[in-house]
Design an enzyme around this catalytic site. Sequence first.
Site, PDB file in Angstrom:
ATOM      1  N   GLU A  50       0.964  -0.666  -5.174  1.00 22.16           N
ATOM      2  CA  GLU A  50      -0.048   0.361  -5.409  1.00 22.16           C
ATOM      3  C   GLU A  50       0.736   1.672  -5.587  1.00 22.16           C
ATOM      4  O   GLU A  50       1.051   2.348  -4.614  1.00 22.16           O
ATOM      5  CB  GLU A  50      -1.023   0.470  -4.236  1.00 22.16           C
ATOM      6  N   ASP A  74       0.820  -1.204   0.000  1.00 14.79           N
ATOM      7  CA  ASP A  74       0.000   0.000   0.000  1.00 14.79           C
ATOM      8  C   ASP A  74       0.857   1.258   0.000  1.00 14.79           C
ATOM      9  O   ASP A  74       1.940   1.301   0.586  1.00 14.79           O
ATOM     10  CB  ASP A  74      -0.889  -0.015   1.255  1.00 14.79           C
TER      11      ASP A  74
END
Length: 847
Positions: free
Chosen positions: A569, A516
């Site tokens: 990401e 993330d």
Amino acid sequence: MTPRPPSSGPDPQRPAEEDSADKSAAKKTPARKTPAKKTAAKKTAAAKKAVPKTTAAKKAAAKKAVPKTTATKKTAPARATAPKGTGSTGRATPAVEAPVPPEPAPVTPLEPAGPAAVAVSPALDAADRERLLAGTHHAPHAVLGAHPVPGGVVFRAFRPYARSVTVVAGELRTSLHDDGDGFFSALLPLRDIPEYRLLVAYEGAELDTEDMYRFLPTLGELDLHLIGEGRHEQLWHVLGAHPMTHQGATGTRFSVWAPNARGVRVAGTFNYWDGTGWPMRSLGSTGVWELFAPGVGEGELYKFEITRPDGSRTLRADPLARRTQTPPDTASVVTSSQYEWGDGKWLDRRADRPPHEAPFSVYEVHLSSWRPGLTYRQLAEQLPAYVRDLGFTHVELMPVAEHPFGGSWGYQVTGFYAPTARMGTPDDFRYLVDRLHRAGIGVLMDWVPAHFPRDDWALAEFDGRPLYEHEDPLRSAHPDWGTLEFDFGRREVRNFLVANAVYWCEEFHIDGLRVDAVASMLYLDYSREPGQWLPNVHGGRENLDAVAFLQEMNATVYRRVPGVVTVAEESTAWDGVTRATHHKGPSGFGGLGFGLKWNMGWMHDSLQYMSHEPVHRRYHHHEMTFSMVYAYSENYVLPISHDEVVHGKRSLVSKMPGDWWQQRAGHRAYLGFMWAHPGKQLLFMGQEFAQGAEWSEAHGPDWWLLDPHYGAEADHRGVRDLVRDLNTVYRGTPALWELDVHPDGFQWVVGDAVEDNVFAFLRYDAQGTPLLAVSNFSPVVRHDYRLGVPDDVPAWHEVVNTDAARYGGSGVVQPDPVKPEAQGWHGRPASIRLTLPPLATVWLRPA
């Protein structure tokens, strides 16, 4: 009474300089050469007990030092219930066998020390007492426990609230002198340290226990060296709380990294959350503190009581706790895994094909809200069956690591090594992963190494100073989320995170990590204004420490766990996210080493296009074609994730313009286009059946839309049936995934039909077998629409049509094979004529 001099004597567990000082002290009090009778007359009663000189005195001293009870009391090994102020459990569950040093010498008859020995006072000196009481002692094992000294063996115990402490060696016992403040001591005329236990009497109870300060360290030289170097790839094996057997005793080893602490103690349910009598020892310059606690076992709650540099104290959860209490409670839990895996076949074939050359369609799930209220084991009975029925190859779990606030969806982690306790134990989570694997479904999980929350019981200023976070406030405070960023330049912090990535893959058989917020890690100026950040040593904005960390993490995970994939990401144009770490690009950096990268550009552009009314889409045609300009610069995943269906962004079907029929048609056509586009697919839960409302973690997907008694159930079931068919055809058609990262796998047929809102392209597998995908994003039927095709395919057969009646469409389908004509079109030698359904995508394969 004769004043007690400072304690002294050789001790293998004490620093050399301390032993040297003790010997010097001993030399200052030599034995006087006087007749025995005269000596006995002059010495005090305390001195008589310490150094007897005559045979009669020897016998008397032995009786006083280690008296036998009148009726020899044999103490059972079972432990008594402890009163408030101390505590223990009989639930010890050994899980790890520590290296066992040579056993202590067997109990021998109590022989007094030689006549020339000079006794010392057994009581602690004032400095040691003060440091133990203040929680600032670095070496409690050097002064507590049993130690040989001139004149015998000194026994010392620190047991606050105890009324008495008795040393038991075989059938012999002696009471220790109460020195006040919970300290007890005695000097016994023994030649060797015997095997012994302690009987600790409290008001109304007596505790039979091992002395935790008789044990050697449980961590070896190699472990400490690797920790100091920041290279311990299985850090969770040595830090944290581990039930184990050590020197013949069962208990739990506690260890924690806290280099700035003046002292660390363990507090928990086993000592009624009073760590006063449980100080840990510092293991050299590594900053690691350690204590083996016999009798403490599975299920006990604990925290570390840390004395900060300023003398204040803080109670902290274990950074490497492998199990936690259920939030909002915050204690760590002693645990060990007893799970027996059954996914061997899955693991054996997991590395057979690289993920970027294999079918890879992902169903993203927030476990807590997918079916609210279900445990991990209950989810294991429903989730694998559901995902397998829909044909997805993988699930991606939003963060599973423990987090205090459910509204963060797991993206503000406090327990990096613990699956959230909201749905069960770590072994329960293992069971869920195991069942998914047995159903043929891979498991990805979101991993959050970018930042952590500021909770004062977790990582923030863990030992009183910035430790896990950067010491520079400009570098530590994340401007968007109110969190703290990790100090990627500190080797121990990097080790904590790299080992954590390995941990999830090795201990829980996770098949991949979706990392993330990579963009926020890569740039020093991320969300910062001028003056709020400092450039790197080269004058640039790149966070060189974060780059090195990501490269190390990827290289380590891929080396240790074959068949896994890491996914970034990352929303910028950083060069080489999925390039190998040893291959440098134009920027001079080696690749970050990820296996796949989320294509955030495709997601934003394509959703922007679909949000326009069809009549206006001609002005935004490039938003659907631009992705092919850079499609092969990285290995991409096409994500329609949770972030796109919350906080006012509307659900996927609600982004589509028009009435309810047009919205569903646009939704289906978009999914057909997405599944045919180069790259892997990810779809968030609820979007597979066209949920109209935004997702909320409070209640999850609107499953009631699929209730047969609901009037519009067929509309939603039709979309779900389409997703199932898309996945089925996708998995059986190598042209849609085999050359995903190679330009040879894609050719435009028509990419400039601006007025028609039509896109058509060919996908190829490694053998050259094509699939033709055609999308009509206008609400009108286009008859006899001519498309150029290869001339070596005798006929084309429709395999997917998102306008089929069973999906809720208008039923404009082509049931019969379509034969090409010799008329060239779109630069190709042959062409076919199709009737294009409204707001639909059609796939055709060679018949």
